[in-house]
Design a protein around this motif. Structure first.
Motif, PDB file in Angstrom:
ATOM      1  N   ARG A  41      13.647  36.265 -26.135  1.00 55.86           N
ATOM      2  CA  ARG A  41      14.588  37.232 -26.701  1.00 55.86           C
ATOM      3  C   ARG A  41      15.798  37.395 -25.782  1.00 55.86           C
ATOM      4  NH1 ARG A  41      13.840  41.425 -30.410  1.00 55.86           N
ATOM      5  NH2 ARG A  41      11.587  41.090 -30.310  1.00 55.86           N
ATOM      6  N   LEU A  42      16.993  37.362 -26.366  1.00 55.54           N
ATOM      7  CA  LEU A  42      18.230  37.548 -25.618  1.00 55.54           C
ATOM      8  C   LEU A  42      18.834  38.901 -25.980  1.00 55.54           C
ATOM      9  CD1 LEU A  42      19.861  34.008 -26.006  1.00 55.54           C
ATOM     10  CD2 LEU A  42      18.248  34.801 -24.269  1.00 55.54           C
ATOM     11  N   ASP A  43      19.109  39.686 -24.978  1.00 54.12           N
ATOM     12  CA  ASP A  43      19.664  41.026 -25.175  1.00 54.12           C
ATOM     13  C   ASP A  43      21.158  40.992 -24.846  1.00 54.12           C
ATOM     14  OD1 ASP A  43      20.558  43.754 -24.341  1.00 54.12           O
ATOM     15  OD2 ASP A  43      18.495  44.277 -24.880  1.00 54.12           O
ATOM     16  N   GLU A  44      22.004  41.225 -25.852  1.00 52.59           N
ATOM     17  CA  GLU A  44      23.453  41.156 -25.646  1.00 52.59           C
ATOM     18  C   GLU A  44      23.911  42.073 -24.518  1.00 52.59           C
ATOM     19  OE1 GLU A  44      25.809  41.910 -29.053  1.00 52.59           O
ATOM     20  OE2 GLU A  44      25.015  40.232 -30.225  1.00 52.59           O
ATOM     21  N   ARG A  45      23.408  43.301 -24.509  1.00 51.17           N
ATOM     22  CA  ARG A  45      23.828  44.274 -23.506  1.00 51.17           C
ATOM     23  C   ARG A  45      23.464  43.808 -22.107  1.00 51.17           C
ATOM     24  NH1 ARG A  45      21.218  47.972 -20.809  1.00 51.17           N
ATOM     25  NH2 ARG A  45      19.339  47.731 -22.095  1.00 51.17           N
ATOM     26  N   LYS A  46      22.238  43.331 -21.926  1.00 56.06           N
ATOM     27  CA  LYS A  46      21.812  42.871 -20.603  1.00 56.06           C
ATOM     28  C   LYS A  46      22.570  41.626 -20.170  1.00 56.06           C
ATOM     29  CE  LYS A  46      17.130  44.791 -20.800  1.00 56.06           C
ATOM     30  NZ  LYS A  46      15.674  44.472 -20.796  1.00 56.06           N
ATOM     31  N   LEU A  47      22.845  40.729 -21.112  1.00 56.87           N
ATOM     32  CA  LEU A  47      23.614  39.536 -20.777  1.00 56.87           C
ATOM     33  C   LEU A  47      25.024  39.910 -20.342  1.00 56.87           C
ATOM     34  CD1 LEU A  47      22.575  37.099 -23.667  1.00 56.87           C
ATOM     35  CD2 LEU A  47      21.776  37.083 -21.296  1.00 56.87           C
ATOM     36  N   ALA A  48      25.627  40.853 -21.048  1.00 56.09           N
ATOM     37  CA  ALA A  48      26.979  41.296 -20.696  1.00 56.09           C
ATOM     38  C   ALA A  48      26.994  41.923 -19.303  1.00 56.09           C
ATOM     39  CB  ALA A  48      27.490  42.294 -21.735  1.00 56.09           C
ATOM     40  N   GLU A  49      25.989  42.731 -19.004  1.00 59.48           N
ATOM     41  CA  GLU A  49      25.904  43.364 -17.688  1.00 59.48           C
ATOM     42  C   GLU A  49      25.696  42.308 -16.596  1.00 59.48           C
ATOM     43  OE1 GLU A  49      22.740  46.144 -17.994  1.00 59.48           O
ATOM     44  OE2 GLU A  49      23.906  47.629 -19.130  1.00 59.48           O
ATOM     45  N   LYS A  50      24.855  41.344 -16.873  1.00 60.92           N
ATOM     46  CA  LYS A  50      24.553  40.320 -15.880  1.00 60.92           C
ATOM     47  C   LYS A  50      25.781  39.465 -15.554  1.00 60.92           C
ATOM     48  CE  LYS A  50      21.314  38.282 -13.377  1.00 60.92           C
ATOM     49  NZ  LYS A  50      20.484  38.994 -12.393  1.00 60.92           N
ATOM     50  N   LEU A  51      26.581  39.179 -16.591  1.00 56.71           N
ATOM     51  CA  LEU A  51      27.758  38.339 -16.401  1.00 56.71           C
ATOM     52  C   LEU A  51      29.004  39.151 -16.041  1.00 56.71           C
ATOM     53  CD1 LEU A  51      27.320  35.789 -19.335  1.00 56.71           C
ATOM     54  CD2 LEU A  51      26.931  35.391 -16.906  1.00 56.71           C
ATOM     55  N   GLY A  52      28.920  40.449 -16.186  1.00 56.22           N
ATOM     56  CA  GLY A  52      30.058  41.291 -15.850  1.00 56.22           C
ATOM     57  C   GLY A  52      31.197  41.183 -16.844  1.00 56.22           C
ATOM     58  N   VAL A  53      30.855  41.018 -18.133  1.00 55.30           N
ATOM     59  CA  VAL A  53      31.873  40.897 -19.176  1.00 55.30           C
ATOM     60  C   VAL A  53      31.528  41.867 -20.312  1.00 55.30           C
ATOM     61  CG1 VAL A  53      32.335  38.485 -18.636  1.00 55.30           C
ATOM     62  CG2 VAL A  53      30.618  39.055 -20.378  1.00 55.30           C
ATOM     63  N   SER A  54      32.439  41.959 -21.283  1.00 54.43           N
ATOM     64  CA  SER A  54      32.158  42.789 -22.457  1.00 54.43           C
ATOM     65  C   SER A  54      31.206  42.035 -23.380  1.00 54.43           C
ATOM     66  CB  SER A  54      33.456  43.113 -23.196  1.00 54.43           C
ATOM     67  OG  SER A  54      33.959  41.955 -23.844  1.00 54.43           O
ATOM     68  N   ARG A  55      30.758  42.706 -24.418  1.00 49.81           N
ATOM     69  CA  ARG A  55      29.814  42.077 -25.331  1.00 49.81           C
ATOM     70  C   ARG A  55      30.500  41.138 -26.322  1.00 49.81           C
ATOM     71  NH1 ARG A  55      25.599  46.858 -26.961  1.00 49.81           N
ATOM     72  NH2 ARG A  55      24.663  45.156 -28.151  1.00 49.81           N
ATOM     73  N   THR A  56      31.826  41.209 -26.435  1.00 53.18           N
ATOM     74  CA  THR A  56      32.529  40.345 -27.384  1.00 53.18           C
ATOM     75  C   THR A  56      32.380  38.863 -27.058  1.00 53.18           C
ATOM     76  OG1 THR A  56      34.135  42.068 -27.947  1.00 53.18           O
ATOM     77  CG2 THR A  56      34.765  39.780 -28.398  1.00 53.18           C
ATOM     78  N   PRO A  57      32.671  38.412 -25.814  1.00 57.78           N
ATOM     79  CA  PRO A  57      32.474  36.988 -25.522  1.00 57.78           C
ATOM     80  C   PRO A  57      31.000  36.576 -25.581  1.00 57.78           C
ATOM     81  CG  PRO A  57      33.037  38.195 -23.520  1.00 57.78           C
ATOM     82  CD  PRO A  57      33.281  39.114 -24.672  1.00 57.78           C
ATOM     83  N   ILE A  58      30.105  37.522 -25.338  1.00 58.14           N
ATOM     84  CA  ILE A  58      28.677  37.223 -25.457  1.00 58.14           C
ATOM     85  C   ILE A  58      28.343  36.907 -26.914  1.00 58.14           C
ATOM     86  CG2 ILE A  58      26.335  38.134 -25.252  1.00 58.14           C
ATOM     87  CD1 ILE A  58      27.591  37.561 -22.572  1.00 58.14           C
ATOM     88  N   ARG A  59      28.812  37.735 -27.837  1.00 56.79           N
ATOM     89  CA  ARG A  59      28.558  37.521 -29.261  1.00 56.79           C
ATOM     90  C   ARG A  59      29.157  36.188 -29.721  1.00 56.79           C
ATOM     91  NH1 ARG A  59      30.232  43.171 -29.938  1.00 56.79           N
ATOM     92  NH2 ARG A  59      28.377  44.494 -30.060  1.00 56.79           N
ATOM     93  N   GLU A  60      30.382  35.895 -29.257  1.00 58.00           N
ATOM     94  CA  GLU A  60      31.032  34.638 -29.646  1.00 58.00           C
ATOM     95  C   GLU A  60      30.251  33.442 -29.132  1.00 58.00           C
ATOM     96  OE1 GLU A  60      34.845  35.277 -27.905  1.00 58.00           O
ATOM     97  OE2 GLU A  60      35.693  36.176 -29.727  1.00 58.00           O
ATOM     98  N   ALA A  61      29.769  33.532 -27.893  1.00 60.43           N
ATOM     99  CA  ALA A  61      28.996  32.440 -27.304  1.00 60.43           C
ATOM    100  C   ALA A  61      27.675  32.251 -28.032  1.00 60.43           C
ATOM    101  CB  ALA A  61      28.754  32.707 -25.823  1.00 60.43           C
ATOM    102  N   LEU A  62      27.017  33.350 -28.375  1.00 59.00           N
ATOM    103  CA  LEU A  62      25.736  33.266 -29.073  1.00 59.00           C
ATOM    104  C   LEU A  62      25.911  32.657 -30.461  1.00 59.00           C
ATOM    105  CD1 LEU A  62      24.115  36.680 -28.069  1.00 59.00           C
ATOM    106  CD2 LEU A  62      23.513  34.397 -27.221  1.00 59.00           C
ATOM    107  N   ALA A  63      27.020  32.979 -31.124  1.00 62.29           N
ATOM    108  CA  ALA A  63      27.286  32.394 -32.440  1.00 62.29           C
ATOM    109  C   ALA A  63      27.463  30.884 -32.325  1.00 62.29           C
ATOM    110  CB  ALA A  63      28.531  33.031 -33.057  1.00 62.29           C
TER     111      ALA A  63
END
Length: 238
Positions: A41-63
């Motif tokens: 399971r991938l958690d957008e919020r935790k990934l964003a915190e780990k990478l130090g970015v907002s959740r927008t690029p995380i969502r784009e990358a996951l898509a």
């Protein structure tokens, strides 16, 4: 163990969209997704915190990762790394065998003597990893070996098709390499393949590559009977 173990903050001078995608993709490929304790399971919020970015690029990358078949996005359930079923893995290995055996045939015609000698030197250099039981390092070298054959084919479309399978084959090969005596057998197989390539024997090169990959298929068919018990993304999303 989870994907977060592979991540660190992103520097500000990178293109967030592309770099976030590359980092997440590399982290997923580096995961041993067939381990029983791996967290898919991938958690957008935790990934964003780990990478130090907002959740927008995380969502784009996951898509984008979903388009590659590396993750599945399930509405109201979350995002999950794709772990194949046993039958899906077996079909994937058969397809890889077909592609790489043709690549080997083409390599006998298109690869230079220097390129084939470099492949031999690479294989010899990393065969010592098996002797010192450094299976992780040898597993990485094994993947490079097979990618090189595809590159030496000179057929970009064939390599592109194989690359879509490679993202999943990497995890399969990593797990299988540490089982039975597959690592030592792999070294012997690789040297036989190289000998056939250097002799420019298209039929023999193609056959040896195909047989080498189908031995992986047979190993999985015989010994991975409990893989379904690990569960897939479908089970975790249900």
């Amino acid at each position: 163990m989870s994907i977060s173990d592979k991540l660190s903050p992103i520097a500000e001078n990178f293109s967030l969209k592309s770099h976030t995608f590359e980092l997440l993709r590399a982290a997923i490929l580096d995961m041993d997704i067939y381990r029983p304790d791996v967290d898919l399971r991938l958690d957008e919020r935790k990934l964003a915190e780990k990478l130090g970015v907002s959740r927008t690029p995380i969502r784009e990358a996951l898509a984008q990762l979903a388009q590659e078949g590396l993750v599945h996005i399930v509405a109201r359930k979350g995002v999950f790394v794709c772990r194949k079923t046993r039958e899906e893995i077996l079909e994937m290995v058969v397809t890889w065998a077909a592609l790489e055996s043709m690549a080997a045939r083409l390599a006998t015609q298109n690869a230079s003597d220097a390129e084939l000698q470099a492949l031999r030197d690479f294989a010899i250099e990393h065969s010592s990893d098996v002797e010192r039981a450094d299976l992780e390092e040898y597993s990485d070298a094994n993947i490079v070996f097979h990618q090189t054959i595809l590159e030496l084919s000179g057929c970009q479309l064939l390599k592109k098709m194989a690359d879509t399978l490679f993202t999943h084959m990497q995890a399969v090969r990593r797990r299988a390499m540490g089982e039975s005596d597959r690592a030592r057998r792999s070294v012997a197989d690789h040297m036989g393949i190289i000998d056939a390539l250097i002799s420019r024997d298209a039929d023999l090169s193609s056959r040896r590559v195909r047989e080498h990959t189908m031995r992986l298929h047979d190993h999985i068919a015989k010994t991975w009977s409990r893989i379904e018990a690990l569960g897939s993304w479908r089970d975790m999303a249900s």
